[in-house]
Design a protein around this motif. Sequence first.
Motif, PDB file in Angstrom:
ATOM      1  N   VAL A  62     -21.860 -32.739  36.464  1.00  0.00           N
ATOM      2  CA  VAL A  62     -22.444 -34.023  36.271  1.00  0.00           C
ATOM      3  C   VAL A  62     -21.539 -34.789  35.386  1.00  0.00           C
ATOM      4  O   VAL A  62     -21.017 -34.689  34.342  1.00  0.00           O
ATOM      5  CB  VAL A  62     -23.937 -33.904  35.577  1.00  0.00           C
ATOM      6  CG1 VAL A  62     -24.269 -35.316  35.281  1.00  0.00           C
ATOM      7  CG2 VAL A  62     -24.721 -32.899  36.487  1.00  0.00           C
ATOM      8  N   GLN A  76     -22.721 -37.016  40.257  1.00  0.00           N
ATOM      9  CA  GLN A  76     -22.590 -35.417  40.215  1.00  0.00           C
ATOM     10  C   GLN A  76     -21.559 -35.430  41.602  1.00  0.00           C
ATOM     11  O   GLN A  76     -21.695 -35.722  42.480  1.00  0.00           O
ATOM     12  CB  GLN A  76     -24.010 -34.881  40.617  1.00  0.00           C
ATOM     13  CG  GLN A  76     -23.680 -33.418  40.513  1.00  0.00           C
ATOM     14  CD  GLN A  76     -25.038 -32.810  40.295  1.00  0.00           C
ATOM     15  OE1 GLN A  76     -25.956 -33.182  39.928  1.00  0.00           O
ATOM     16  NE2 GLN A  76     -25.146 -31.118  40.458  1.00  0.00           N
ATOM     17  N   LEU A 124     -19.563 -29.823  26.860  1.00  0.00           N
ATOM     18  CA  LEU A 124     -18.990 -30.673  27.846  1.00  0.00           C
ATOM     19  C   LEU A 124     -17.590 -31.102  27.720  1.00  0.00           C
ATOM     20  O   LEU A 124     -17.017 -30.615  26.639  1.00  0.00           O
ATOM     21  CB  LEU A 124     -19.877 -32.070  27.630  1.00  0.00           C
ATOM     22  CG  LEU A 124     -19.806 -32.651  26.047  1.00  0.00           C
ATOM     23  CD1 LEU A 124     -18.664 -33.660  26.003  1.00  0.00           C
ATOM     24  CD2 LEU A 124     -21.231 -33.263  25.942  1.00  0.00           C
ATOM     25  N   VAL A 139     -17.568 -36.351  30.490  1.00  0.00           N
ATOM     26  CA  VAL A 139     -17.918 -37.851  29.830  1.00  0.00           C
ATOM     27  C   VAL A 139     -16.601 -38.622  30.187  1.00  0.00           C
ATOM     28  O   VAL A 139     -15.606 -38.015  29.795  1.00  0.00           O
ATOM     29  CB  VAL A 139     -18.614 -37.768  28.606  1.00  0.00           C
ATOM     30  CG1 VAL A 139     -19.940 -37.020  28.680  1.00  0.00           C
ATOM     31  CG2 VAL A 139     -17.556 -36.905  27.723  1.00  0.00           C
ATOM     32  N   TRP A 160     -20.725 -38.597  33.352  1.00  0.00           N
ATOM     33  CA  TRP A 160     -21.402 -39.559  32.473  1.00  0.00           C
ATOM     34  C   TRP A 160     -20.602 -40.449  32.106  1.00  0.00           C
ATOM     35  O   TRP A 160     -19.462 -40.268  31.844  1.00  0.00           O
ATOM     36  CB  TRP A 160     -22.458 -39.093  31.198  1.00  0.00           C
ATOM     37  CG  TRP A 160     -23.437 -37.976  31.628  1.00  0.00           C
ATOM     38  CD1 TRP A 160     -23.436 -36.561  31.888  1.00  0.00           C
ATOM     39  CD2 TRP A 160     -24.951 -38.516  31.465  1.00  0.00           C
ATOM     40  NE1 TRP A 160     -24.684 -36.178  32.210  1.00  0.00           N
ATOM     41  CE2 TRP A 160     -25.773 -37.349  32.068  1.00  0.00           C
ATOM     42  CE3 TRP A 160     -25.551 -39.768  31.415  1.00  0.00           C
ATOM     43  CZ2 TRP A 160     -27.030 -37.182  32.110  1.00  0.00           C
ATOM     44  CZ3 TRP A 160     -26.803 -39.648  31.633  1.00  0.00           C
ATOM     45  CH2 TRP A 160     -27.591 -38.604  31.869  1.00  0.00           C
ATOM     46  N   ARG A 193     -24.469 -42.110  35.736  1.00  0.00           N
ATOM     47  CA  ARG A 193     -24.420 -40.875  35.927  1.00  0.00           C
ATOM     48  C   ARG A 193     -24.201 -40.395  37.306  1.00  0.00           C
ATOM     49  O   ARG A 193     -24.748 -41.081  38.113  1.00  0.00           O
ATOM     50  CB  ARG A 193     -25.909 -40.160  35.599  1.00  0.00           C
ATOM     51  CG  ARG A 193     -25.976 -38.711  35.743  1.00  0.00           C
ATOM     52  CD  ARG A 193     -27.352 -38.324  35.366  1.00  0.00           C
ATOM     53  NE  ARG A 193     -27.734 -36.907  35.635  1.00  0.00           N
ATOM     54  CZ  ARG A 193     -27.730 -36.230  36.702  1.00  0.00           C
ATOM     55  NH1 ARG A 193     -27.737 -36.971  37.721  1.00  0.00           N
ATOM     56  NH2 ARG A 193     -27.963 -34.897  36.768  1.00  0.00           N
ATOM     57  N   PRO A 237     -27.536 -33.555  27.621  1.00  0.00           N
ATOM     58  CA  PRO A 237     -26.423 -33.266  28.731  1.00  0.00           C
ATOM     59  C   PRO A 237     -26.244 -31.657  28.176  1.00  0.00           C
ATOM     60  O   PRO A 237     -26.287 -31.138  27.502  1.00  0.00           O
ATOM     61  CB  PRO A 237     -25.162 -34.022  28.321  1.00  0.00           C
ATOM     62  CG  PRO A 237     -25.447 -34.411  26.637  1.00  0.00           C
ATOM     63  CD  PRO A 237     -26.922 -34.576  26.782  1.00  0.00           C
ATOM     64  N   LYS A 252     -20.107 -27.888  32.731  1.00  0.00           N
ATOM     65  CA  LYS A 252     -21.110 -28.699  33.747  1.00  0.00           C
ATOM     66  C   LYS A 252     -21.275 -30.050  33.375  1.00  0.00           C
ATOM     67  O   LYS A 252     -21.754 -30.741  34.346  1.00  0.00           O
ATOM     68  CB  LYS A 252     -22.559 -28.006  33.656  1.00  0.00           C
ATOM     69  CG  LYS A 252     -22.420 -26.465  34.142  1.00  0.00           C
ATOM     70  CD  LYS A 252     -21.695 -26.180  35.322  1.00  0.00           C
ATOM     71  CE  LYS A 252     -21.850 -24.504  35.839  1.00  0.00           C
ATOM     72  NZ  LYS A 252     -21.193 -24.354  37.157  1.00  0.00           N
ATOM     73  N   THR A 253     -20.871 -30.677  32.373  1.00  0.00           N
ATOM     74  CA  THR A 253     -20.749 -32.257  31.775  1.00  0.00           C
ATOM     75  C   THR A 253     -19.496 -32.605  31.684  1.00  0.00           C
ATOM     76  O   THR A 253     -18.870 -32.230  30.938  1.00  0.00           O
ATOM     77  CB  THR A 253     -21.819 -32.292  30.681  1.00  0.00           C
ATOM     78  OG1 THR A 253     -23.044 -31.742  31.171  1.00  0.00           O
ATOM     79  CG2 THR A 253     -21.892 -33.686  30.595  1.00  0.00           C
TER      80      THR A 253
END
Length: 322
Positions: A155, A150, A17, A117, A157, A148, A13, A114-115
């Motif tokens: 993104v 977007q 995050l 969770v 998760w 997952r 990833p 950009k991630t």
Amino acid sequence: MERAMAAFAASAPALPLAVAFSGGADSTALLLACAQRWPGQVHAWHIHHGLQAAADDFERHCVQLCQRLGVPLQVRRVDAQAAAGDSPEDAARRARYKAFDALALTQQARAAIKTVVIAQHADDQAETVLLALSRGAGLAGLAAMPRRWQRGDVVFWRPLLDVPGPLIRDWLRGLGERWVEDPSNTDERFTRNRIRARLLPALEAAFPQFRATFARSAAHAAQAQALLQELAAQDLALVGLPPHIAALQTLSPARQTNLLRHWLAQQGAAASTAQMTELLAQIAACTTRGHRISLKIGAGWLQRQGEVLAWSDSQESPAHRG
């Protein structure tokens, strides 16, 4: 937990995050696991829904834990009140993801994160499948929650989808960590909570592997739904945009339904089973130049304009608009 986090790490990833952090057991475990694996690369996002008196206590707990871990915390307050006739759970979810979008657009997030969770786990996935079944959902609903997806450049998760909820709490207890309990999670006026309290224990007793088998069924449904989306896109390219009525009539009812649901989703609309049945009947009957098609769907209207179907998000009937 360790196996799930190792699998997530193997997906590489983008760092840093952000963890969607409510202060509950699941998000607490995910925050701790991420902070251990990627020290200095983890942020926490807390959404203050303002729906109950304990919300301020949740925020204070999150602030204290993040200070202890040295994890930067951003708090976003939202209005998650449900409108008349709306599901409180759906309203809160929409407000939450709108807040995630807003956080992702802040200068700090734009430059780095950009991630994101989210800590939903195997029990949540099983509940989602059962909830979809209780509503008579199609493949899109039975596909449940994706691992997952977007939104824009971010993104999202769900690394813990294979981890049973009880194991997450056992892992936290082994670390001596505390978490907050949301009292609304035991309110059986909500369908999901009734499923959690009544159905999951019965399934555990009768089918101990139900989490894995439900997840496998959801994955099969997701794969089939992806194929239907591909077919709908191909059919829409042949039928035209907006859909040409005569071309629609050459397709089987199943393919018409698939195409029309795909096209309506692009307009931000969704037809019920009864509405789709009526729409197909109107399309089939449209054999003369003067035949009208007019159907209320969601917050708008679907109608015939010349040789094509047209969508309007106006709540006023086309007849009243003249």
